[in-house]
Design a protein around this motif. Sequence first.
Motif, PDB file in Angstrom:
ATOM      1  N   GLU A  99      91.146  -9.110  62.806  1.00  0.00           N
ATOM      2  CA  GLU A  99      91.625  -7.947  63.545  1.00  0.00           C
ATOM      3  C   GLU A  99      90.550  -6.885  63.714  1.00  0.00           C
ATOM      4  OE1 GLU A  99      94.918  -6.559  61.227  1.00  0.00           O
ATOM      5  OE2 GLU A  99      93.647  -5.497  59.794  1.00  0.00           O
ATOM      6  N   ASN A 100      90.731  -6.062  64.750  1.00  0.00           N
ATOM      7  CA  ASN A 100      89.804  -4.961  65.052  1.00  0.00           C
ATOM      8  C   ASN A 100      88.363  -5.453  65.195  1.00  0.00           C
ATOM      9  OD1 ASN A 100      91.920  -3.089  64.982  1.00  0.00           O
ATOM     10  ND2 ASN A 100      91.653  -2.762  62.773  1.00  0.00           N
ATOM     11  N   GLU A 149      85.988  -6.142  61.986  1.00  0.00           N
ATOM     12  CA  GLU A 149      85.407  -4.984  61.306  1.00  0.00           C
ATOM     13  C   GLU A 149      85.259  -5.203  59.802  1.00  0.00           C
ATOM     14  OE1 GLU A 149      87.742  -1.468  61.632  1.00  0.00           O
ATOM     15  OE2 GLU A 149      89.506  -2.305  60.609  1.00  0.00           O
TER      16      GLU A 149
END
Length: 619
Positions: free
Chosen positions: A491-492, A495
């Motif tokens: 996710e993201n 990161e």
Amino acid sequence: MDIDNLFKVPKFPASGNKRKMPANPTPEMLKKMRMDPEASNESVEKSPAVPEVKGKMRATVEDAIEDDEDRSFAPGGDADYFIEEDEDGRFYGGGLTSEQKDILNIFERAGDEALAESDELTITGIRRTLLKFERAVGKNQDQRSKYPNDPSRFIESEADLDSAIKSLLPLAQVPLIAYPELVRSETIVLLVGLLSHENMDIVIDVVEVFHELTDEDVGLEAEDDEEENEGNAEALKVLIEALLRNSLLDLLVGNLKRLNENEESDRQGVFHILGFFENVIGFNPSFATDLVSKTNILAWLLERIQSKKHDENRGYAAELLSILLQNNQPNRLELGKKDGIETLLKVVSQYRRRNPIDADDMEFMENVFDSLCSALSEPSNKVLFVEAEGPDLMVLLMKERMDAGSKSIKTLDYAMSGPAGTATCQAFIDASGLKTLFSAFMGKGTKKHKTAALLPASEDASHILGIISSLFSNLPSDSPERIRLLAKFVENNYEKVDKLLDIRENALLRLKAADAEVEGQKKALLTEGEEISEEHEDSWYILRLDGGLFTLQIVDYILAWIAMEDDGMLNRKNQSLKDMVQTLRIYHDNVGEDPNVVDASQKEILRELIHALEPSGGQ
């Protein structure tokens, strides 16, 4: 107080009328002076320097006033400044004020006491002290048996016994000569017997003596005399062994229940008992097993730390519990049998919405968490931890972001490690622990998260990485829990993977400095012509672990699992699996082979992981 003025020599009035006697008067001259006092008086009266007085000499009020005025120059107007009386009733001038006399008397008494104490610490003085103690014990026992219902008949002997017990305290200054004498004279047997005395003040005196005689600093005053220190240590060993032969541990634990901590003296008694236990375990850690297996100390400690009111003894109880569980498997297992895991969780739960109120309370909280972590080294206690909803409580503590949150991360690391931590890992994810964990991992929710580029090389960072590593090791492949874990790293835009790579880069920089230090030590040894031993290699490996290798191993272990599931990670920051495989090989080679140790399962996982990654690493 001005010392110069206090001891200043007084200024006497000048007088030129004193009769002078030759330095060596003849016997005839002395005889004449004794036999003819009138002639002496006449010579005085005829002296031109003395005015003639008419009439008979009479004492008057004016003369007394003049005498007082003559004495008025004495410091402080002290009437005793010139007048003292010797043994024969004669008066002479002392030249000291009352205040000066008091000061001199204080120094004189201090000197006498120091001399007396030094005499008491010789072998003769020690035997005299022990004999006095034995007589006091016998007299008190005799009078108590004769007059059991009349305290007035034995109260005096009880006071003498109290004094005799306290006279044993200075023996800690000379253990080399005193302790063998204590054992030889059977004084130890009498002291242990007094723990059953009806008067609790006597019991408290005895436990204070035990605490003082076994203090960790006993006999270590001779800093430059190694031989003397060794002799003192041997004397302490003889004393402790003699005490334990007389069932002292059980008697002391029994007295913990007799003491009423609402009374100051009884609180001191509890403190001395706990202090004695700490002294004995510090001298020989194996005594910790005897203390738990032969007494009911564990139940008492668990009950004591649950007290709502915090005080010194509550803190000491938590500290002793932590000591008893440290590196001691039998004691940890016994804690689990006594519902100790649930008790410890109840105690730490009070810090969910508040921080410790002071340094003592903080130390208490840390000791309780340390006890919990030690206990969770045993697989059976991990089961009890899950049954008592420990993972749920730890997640709640992390969410509140109080001081206990940091300790809860450490506790989860211990609870989730090894194959026995699988159930804890699953319970942790069920309690929505992933969100809280990765929030801490990324530094979110803290005041520092905006400026923190790297996870700090702190205890929290190490334990967070340990938790993630355990999750990858214990969660079954293709299980919903493992898929949820992998999703966190994707996710993201990866990161969290970037965060791991930043940590890895930082660890490599630290490791280079450690490697340079190791190389310097190797060259120094080779220059001196010494061979590099296995002990040297072990010490250098530990130095490298502390210098960043441990962090690098854990990070590469996590990254390797992520790469197994998603090779998109390889495209970030030009990372190659070859370097990670090399790190994992070092990790694998230094993990123990013992199948009874948790590390054995970790070794097998590493072997499989390396084998799976090698084809990719070779490309």
